[in-house]
Scaffold this motif. Sequence first.
Motif, short mmCIF file in Angstrom:
data_model
loop_
_atom_site.label_atom_id
_atom_site.label_comp_id
_atom_site.label_asym_id
_atom_site.label_seq_id
_atom_site.Cartn_x
_atom_site.Cartn_y
_atom_site.Cartn_z
N ASP A 130 65.53 -51.61 14.28
CA ASP A 130 65.44 -53.07 14.43
C ASP A 130 63.99 -53.56 14.32
OD1 ASP A 130 66.60 -55.69 15.49
OD2 ASP A 130 65.02 -55.24 16.95
N PRO A 131 63.72 -54.57 13.48
CA PRO A 131 62.34 -55.04 13.27
C PRO A 131 61.65 -55.49 14.56
CG PRO A 131 63.79 -55.98 11.62
CD PRO A 131 64.67 -55.29 12.60
N GLY A 132 62.37 -56.18 15.43
CA GLY A 132 61.77 -56.62 16.68
C GLY A 132 61.34 -55.45 17.55
N LEU A 133 62.16 -54.42 17.54
CA LEU A 133 61.88 -53.21 18.30
C LEU A 133 60.66 -52.48 17.72
CD1 LEU A 133 62.87 -51.53 20.64
CD2 LEU A 133 64.61 -50.52 19.15
N VAL A 134 60.60 -52.42 16.38
CA VAL A 134 59.45 -51.80 15.71
C VAL A 134 58.17 -52.53 16.09
CG1 VAL A 134 58.32 -51.48 13.47
CG2 VAL A 134 60.71 -50.82 13.76
N ALA A 135 58.23 -53.86 16.03
CA ALA A 135 57.04 -54.66 16.35
C ALA A 135 56.55 -54.37 17.77
CB ALA A 135 57.34 -56.14 16.18
N ARG A 136 57.49 -54.29 18.71
CA ARG A 136 57.11 -54.03 20.11
C ARG A 136 56.52 -52.64 20.30
NH1 ARG A 136 58.55 -57.52 23.97
NH2 ARG A 136 60.18 -59.07 23.61
N LEU A 141 57.03 -45.24 9.96
CA LEU A 141 57.80 -46.41 9.54
C LEU A 141 58.30 -46.34 8.11
CD1 LEU A 141 55.73 -49.36 10.99
CD2 LEU A 141 58.08 -48.74 11.54
N ARG A 142 57.56 -45.63 7.27
CA ARG A 142 57.89 -45.67 5.84
C ARG A 142 59.16 -44.89 5.54
NH1 ARG A 142 53.30 -47.77 3.29
NH2 ARG A 142 51.45 -47.51 4.56
N PRO A 143 59.93 -45.35 4.58
CA PRO A 143 61.23 -44.74 4.30
C PRO A 143 61.19 -43.62 3.26
CG PRO A 143 61.02 -46.77 3.08
CD PRO A 143 59.71 -46.56 3.77
N GLN A 144 60.00 -43.20 2.81
CA GLN A 144 59.95 -42.22 1.73
C GLN A 144 60.79 -40.98 2.04
OE1 GLN A 144 57.37 -43.91 2.60
NE2 GLN A 144 55.96 -44.30 0.92
#
Lengths: 207, 207
Positions: free
Chosen positions: A157-163, B199-202
Amino acid sequence: MATLDNRRPARRGRPGYDKESLLRVAVQVFNERGYDGTSMDDLSKKLGITKSAIYHHVASKDELLRMGVDHALDGLFAAAAEATAMPGRAIDKLERLVQASVEVLVERLPFVTLLLRVRGNTEVEQRALARRREFDRLVARLVSEAEADGDIRPDVDPGLVARLLFGMVNSLVEWYRPDGRTGAAELTEAVRKLAFDGLRPQPRASR
Amino acid sequence: MATLDNRRPARRGRPGYDKESLLRVAVQVFNERGYDGTSMDDLSKKLGITKSAIYHHVASKDELLRMGVDHALDGLFAAAAEATAMPGRAIDKLERLVQASVEVLVERLPFVTLLLRVRGNTEVEQRALARRREFDRLVARLVSEAEADGDIRPDVDPGLVARLLFGMVNSLVEWYRPDGRTGAAELTEAVRKLAFDGLRPQPRASR
């Protein structure tokens, strides 16, 4: 307030402060004792000047807090403005933002430390929290864009990644010391590598 | 003290506490007001029982702090013991330790929050900080072993990796709420993916 980033001694041979050097000492005391636990008397004692000499520069303890947290926030928002204005993909902007934020944390460490301890007890603190949330939303938007571009794994989840990303960045205030053995450049690189490429050394198809 | 992890209401219909439910409320108050800012009078008011009723269970405020931080530390050390006893490579033990630590943070959130705010002002706090440092060393050793095995990229200092990794994990206390939209399992997975694979999907050569 560029001079706030210089590491010249906060206290001169003879007590004599301008607004900036006074703020630097006040922020140090707030971090040591807690903002609520610091009185103008404490500041006056620490600075070696009278309270009225302090009031010559600032209207209140609250104003010192506002100036302190704004110095941190202004640095972070300048980093965000620079990163988002870059040409290119969202993932690259995000990477630049993470690096630039680490640089701000290192340069303005006591100010960011103060900011991260703010809990929202006063209007100044509420305003600082609102600006922090605005920054968090900006990060989350960049993460979402990068995910839409296919540049970030789609299974988180993008929000989770940001946190989590800024959780790692902000954790620096707990242990990083500018005079320690880890330099700012090494630190910035380590955060970037860990966050974007992970710990594992496997070869990648592309970068 | 397994019951401390259950989320039954801290306060019953009629004031009546055992040592564990009393501790749970005390830790909540410490987190809200700060340990130094909380008096036994504050606790007595919050609990709705007299101070002597509190002293029936514990000798001092200090004992409540010790029990609170130990509940967090015991959980983390149990996670470490389980992870390091696993057969296999250091990287897998490290991954398990990160996951298990997130689980401890989620289950014992107020206790870990209290632990992470400890600054070392008293003997109990000094002891808690010493146990935290012991935990950090254990993590750094696992990172070093994994790097020696070739399972972690060799271009980042192991001590720095350990700090950033648990910086990210510990940052959960700042924003994670067990009743929010992110479940414990999702959270654990997100931390694992971000830290170990980035984070990267490679695509990766192997796993």
